[in-house]
Motif scaffolding. Structure first.
Motif, PDB file in Angstrom:
ATOM      1  N   ALA A 142       0.816  -1.219   0.000  1.00  0.00           N
ATOM      2  CA  ALA A 142       0.000   0.000   0.000  1.00  0.00           C
ATOM      3  C   ALA A 142       0.849   1.268   0.000  1.00  0.00           C
ATOM      4  O   ALA A 142       0.415   2.313  -0.507  1.00  0.00           O
ATOM      5  CB  ALA A 142      -0.937   0.006   1.211  1.00  0.00           C
ATOM      6  N   GLU A 143       2.058   1.195   0.560  1.00  0.00           N
ATOM      7  CA  GLU A 143       2.911   2.386   0.612  1.00  0.00           C
ATOM      8  C   GLU A 143       3.234   2.883  -0.795  1.00  0.00           C
ATOM      9  O   GLU A 143       3.296   2.104  -1.752  1.00  0.00           O
ATOM     10  CB  GLU A 143       4.201   2.083   1.375  1.00  0.00           C
ATOM     11  N   GLN A 144       3.456   4.169  -0.899  1.00  0.00           N
ATOM     12  CA  GLN A 144       3.718   4.786  -2.198  1.00  0.00           C
ATOM     13  C   GLN A 144       5.050   5.514  -2.181  1.00  0.00           C
ATOM     14  O   GLN A 144       5.377   6.206  -1.218  1.00  0.00           O
ATOM     15  CB  GLN A 144       2.598   5.768  -2.547  1.00  0.00           C
ATOM     16  N   PHE A 145       5.791   5.346  -3.258  1.00  0.00           N
ATOM     17  CA  PHE A 145       7.095   5.997  -3.364  1.00  0.00           C
ATOM     18  C   PHE A 145       7.366   6.249  -4.838  1.00  0.00           C
ATOM     19  O   PHE A 145       7.540   5.309  -5.615  1.00  0.00           O
ATOM     20  CB  PHE A 145       8.194   5.101  -2.765  1.00  0.00           C
ATOM     21  N   GLY A 146       7.348   7.495  -5.251  1.00  0.00           N
ATOM     22  CA  GLY A 146       7.559   7.802  -6.661  1.00  0.00           C
ATOM     23  C   GLY A 146       7.433   9.288  -6.893  1.00  0.00           C
ATOM     24  O   GLY A 146       7.237  10.077  -5.968  1.00  0.00           O
ATOM     25  N   ASP A 147       7.543   9.696  -8.150  1.00  0.00           N
ATOM     26  CA  ASP A 147       7.414  11.101  -8.472  1.00  0.00           C
ATOM     27  C   ASP A 147       6.808  11.255  -9.860  1.00  0.00           C
ATOM     28  O   ASP A 147       6.740  10.300 -10.634  1.00  0.00           O
ATOM     29  CB  ASP A 147       8.766  11.813  -8.401  1.00  0.00           C
ATOM     30  N   SER A 148       6.324  12.454 -10.141  1.00  0.00           N
ATOM     31  CA  SER A 148       5.753  12.771 -11.444  1.00  0.00           C
ATOM     32  C   SER A 148       6.315  14.103 -11.905  1.00  0.00           C
ATOM     33  O   SER A 148       6.472  15.035 -11.102  1.00  0.00           O
ATOM     34  CB  SER A 148       4.218  12.873 -11.367  1.00  0.00           C
TER      35      SER A 148
END
Length: 206
Positions: A142-148
């Motif tokens: 469920a954890e989120q790690f990223g960029d846009s």
């Protein structure tokens, strides 16, 4: 002086406090003071003795820094104190400060505070990444790690931030009222960082 950004109904903590005094901005940039305010917001009220247990600092140090925070309106004495063991509580759930100011002293202090907060974010995220293997599978997934990388105007970026805040608001009350938390809910930190990426050159279509 600090400003409460919203009216404070009797018995209800205001959502945020806004710092505009350079002295208050510089005072809040201290790592231990940010930790104390964060702990008071999540598990307070508590005394300087309890603060020392939570932070690993001395009681005298915690007491001193709590008094500094009180001077600038970030914490206050809580009811129920006895003798010298007075409990402290946060005055608001969030802290805000200027994103831009014509006053050079305010702008400099605000930028220094933002840099200190960003460093604190990085340290906490790094610890979370180091320890995430201990989490149950459902939390790891469920954890989120990223960029846009988005191409936006200032107005679009402002609008995007307002819409993100609107999505998060329904969950804010759970911090102070445990009865609102569904079974299985745990504290989750969500970072909102959006900046003009000056390392990528602008490109124009021909």
């Amino acid at each position: 002086m600090p400003e409460i950004s919203e009216p404070r109904p009797e018995g209800e903590q205001p959502r945020s406090i806004r710092l505009t005094d350079p002295r208050a901005l510089r005072a809040y940039a201290h790592p231990l003071r940010m930790s104390l305010v964060g702990l008071l917001r999540s598990i307070g009220p508590f005394t300087a003795t309890r603060a020392a247990e939570l932070t690993g600092e001395s009681v005298a140090s915690c007491s001193y820094h709590l008094r500094i925070l009180a001077k600038y309106g970030l914490v206050e004495e809580a009811p129920g104190g006895r003798g010298r063991e007075k409990p402290w509580q946060a005055t608001a759930r969030y802290t805000e400060w200027p994103e831009y100011s014509e006053d050079a002293s305010v702008a400099e202090a605000a930028d220094a505070l933002s840099a200190a907060v960003a460093e604190r974010y990085f340290e906490r995220v790094t610890r979370a990444m180091e320890n995430r293997h201990r989490l149950p599978r459902e939390w790891q997934e469920a954890e989120q790690f990223g960029d846009s990388l988005l191409h936006l105007t200032p107005e679009e970026l402002t609008d995007l931030g307002e819409r993100i805040n609107a999505l998060l608001r329904p969950y804010e009350g759970r911090e102070s009222d445990a009865s609102l938390r569904p079974e299985g809910a745990r504290p989750v930190s969500i970072l909102r960082i959006a900046y003009l990426d000056q390392e990528i050159p602008d490109s124009e279509e021909e």
